[in-house]
Enzyme design. Sequence first.
Site, PDB file in Angstrom:
ATOM      1  N   GLU A 177       0.798  -1.221   0.000  1.00 59.87           N
ATOM      2  CA  GLU A 177       0.000   0.000   0.000  1.00 59.87           C
ATOM      3  C   GLU A 177       0.839   1.285   0.000  1.00 59.87           C
ATOM      4  O   GLU A 177       0.802   2.065   0.952  1.00 59.87           O
ATOM      5  CB  GLU A 177      -0.947   0.009   1.205  1.00 59.87           C
ATOM      6  CG  GLU A 177      -1.870  -1.198   1.251  1.00 59.87           C
ATOM      7  CD  GLU A 177      -2.881  -1.150   2.402  1.00 59.87           C
ATOM      8  OE1 GLU A 177      -2.761  -0.268   3.249  1.00 59.87           O
ATOM      9  OE2 GLU A 177      -3.781  -2.004   2.435  1.00 59.87           O
ATOM     10  N   GLU A 372      -5.268  -8.655   0.935  1.00 62.16           N
ATOM     11  CA  GLU A 372      -5.964  -8.251   2.170  1.00 62.16           C
ATOM     12  C   GLU A 372      -7.429  -8.012   1.861  1.00 62.16           C
ATOM     13  O   GLU A 372      -7.771  -7.381   0.859  1.00 62.16           O
ATOM     14  CB  GLU A 372      -5.416  -6.950   2.753  1.00 62.16           C
ATOM     15  CG  GLU A 372      -4.092  -7.070   3.444  1.00 62.16           C
ATOM     16  CD  GLU A 372      -3.643  -5.745   4.068  1.00 62.16           C
ATOM     17  OE1 GLU A 372      -4.494  -4.926   4.449  1.00 62.16           O
ATOM     18  OE2 GLU A 372      -2.416  -5.555   4.146  1.00 62.16           O
TER      19      GLU A 372
HETATM   20  O1  IFM Z   1      -4.294  -3.027   9.208  1.00 61.18           O
HETATM   21  C1  IFM Z   1      -4.220  -2.489   7.922  1.00 61.18           C
HETATM   22  C2  IFM Z   1      -3.034  -3.061   7.177  1.00 61.18           C
HETATM   23  O2  IFM Z   1      -1.847  -2.839   7.846  1.00 61.18           O
HETATM   24  C3  IFM Z   1      -2.930  -2.429   5.812  1.00 61.18           C
HETATM   25  N1  IFM Z   1      -4.176  -2.510   5.101  1.00 61.18           N
HETATM   26  C4  IFM Z   1      -5.358  -2.092   5.790  1.00 61.18           C
HETATM   27  C5  IFM Z   1      -5.464  -2.775   7.135  1.00 61.18           C
HETATM   28  C6  IFM Z   1      -6.751  -2.321   7.859  1.00 61.18           C
HETATM   29  O3  IFM Z   1      -6.739  -0.946   8.043  1.00 61.18           O
END
Ligand code: IFM
Length: 466
Positions: A177, A372
């Site tokens: 990210e 994710e």
């Molecule tokens: O916890 C975070 C993660 O570190 C990165 N992506 C989003 C998740 C939820 O906010």
Amino acid sequence: MTSSAPSPTLLLPGDAFPPTFEWGVATSSYQIEGAVAEDGRTPSIWDTFSRVPGAVHNGDHGDVACDHYHRMPQDVQLIKSLGVDSYRFSVAWPRVQPRGRGPVNPAGLAFYDRLVDELLTNGLRPFVTLYHWDLPQELEDAGGWPNRDTAYRFADYAMMVFDKLHDRVETFTTLNEPWCSAWLGYHVGVHAPGRQDFQASIDAVHHLLLGHGLATQRMRAAETTPHRYGITLNMGTADPAEDTQTDRDAARRADGMGLRLYLDPLRKGYYPQDMVDELAEQGVTLPIEDGDMEVIATPFDVLGVNFYFGQDFSGVDEQGRTVDDEGSPVVRSVFPGTERTAMDWPITPERFTQLLVRLHRDYPGLPMIVTENGAAFDDQADEQGYVADDDRTAYFAEHLAAVAEARAQGADIRGYFAWSLMDNFEWAYGYDKRFGIVHVDYETQKRTPKQSALRYRDTIAQFRSR
Ligand code: IFM
């Protein structure tokens, strides 16, 4: 698994996911490891930022977190009990190369060496993220990601990890990210290092992408057997709130800053012209040097997709203005629907399908893995620590169905990692927001799989047995 709670499987078409589909759970180093001063680790920007009064909810920090550094073998057993194929974890740069320069720290790297061995011994595939936001503080002191040199430091560090682990790890993803690192860290200032400088955040975008390209080139050049290289982006959808030119422009700008500013250079070798022009209007430029775009567009093998929600955008603010105090066009997020998570994020599974199909259409030929997806809710644990999280269970059911639908529409999605294995340090929200499918009692460090974990396990088993 200790609970006797019912754990129905998902109602998905039998051919929704093939037996080769990669199922996993994900975490990141600073969010779970703790042990911030052990075996030579030096502070990262998150160690520093979490000490700034008011920066993190409740003054929380990652000093202990889930104590994973000391409980790693038991945590690997926990992962195994879920029946997943793979475990996505990140490596802490300041453990492996304290201060971000100079020689490798063997004691720090040894932790990941042990973790990889433990995973493989238990039939689990390691899926490595090289950078999930824990930049060594000394590199931030030298300018951080807005400083071009950080990209070269990152490639050096990546090679330290690669050299040690590439004989057992197939997948190396560079950044998690980069939008969060650049936008939240250097522009909005709600993430470490907490700066608020638009030009610096755009410099950071370019140097993060450059670091990704440099690291990918060097790892591939050093491999003796084929590996899978990638990068993970957080992406949503940006639709106009109303069918007006103003709202369509706002949606285009949001999509440009959040998605195309990253994927266009990575896949096409140039930044989107509409964004370059708009940045220029605000006096902001991308610090491109000769040859950079070729490095950034280095081919890679898999795109990691982190999806939480989609948004609509309006070009008109609550006061009816189309230009803000700084003279920039208004880009106001309007959440679709009414259902929200504990983060106040809208629940929009249909936008997940929309995103995945769009990525397949606009950036063809790139296999995707959902690295994710998940949700925080206000969990109520019983005396045993069990959480009957109907809300999170439903979230996963709907979002897995959305992935299946995108696959049915032709999107090349090869895997899915639930975020997160267990409750952990949720950055500026501290420990209050729980994203885990496993509950963590932070007093005792007891882990208890929630209903969503049981359901996820059964879902995976359902597709395995076909
Ligand atoms: O916890 C975070 C993660 O570190 C990165 N992506 C989003 C998740 C939820 O906010």
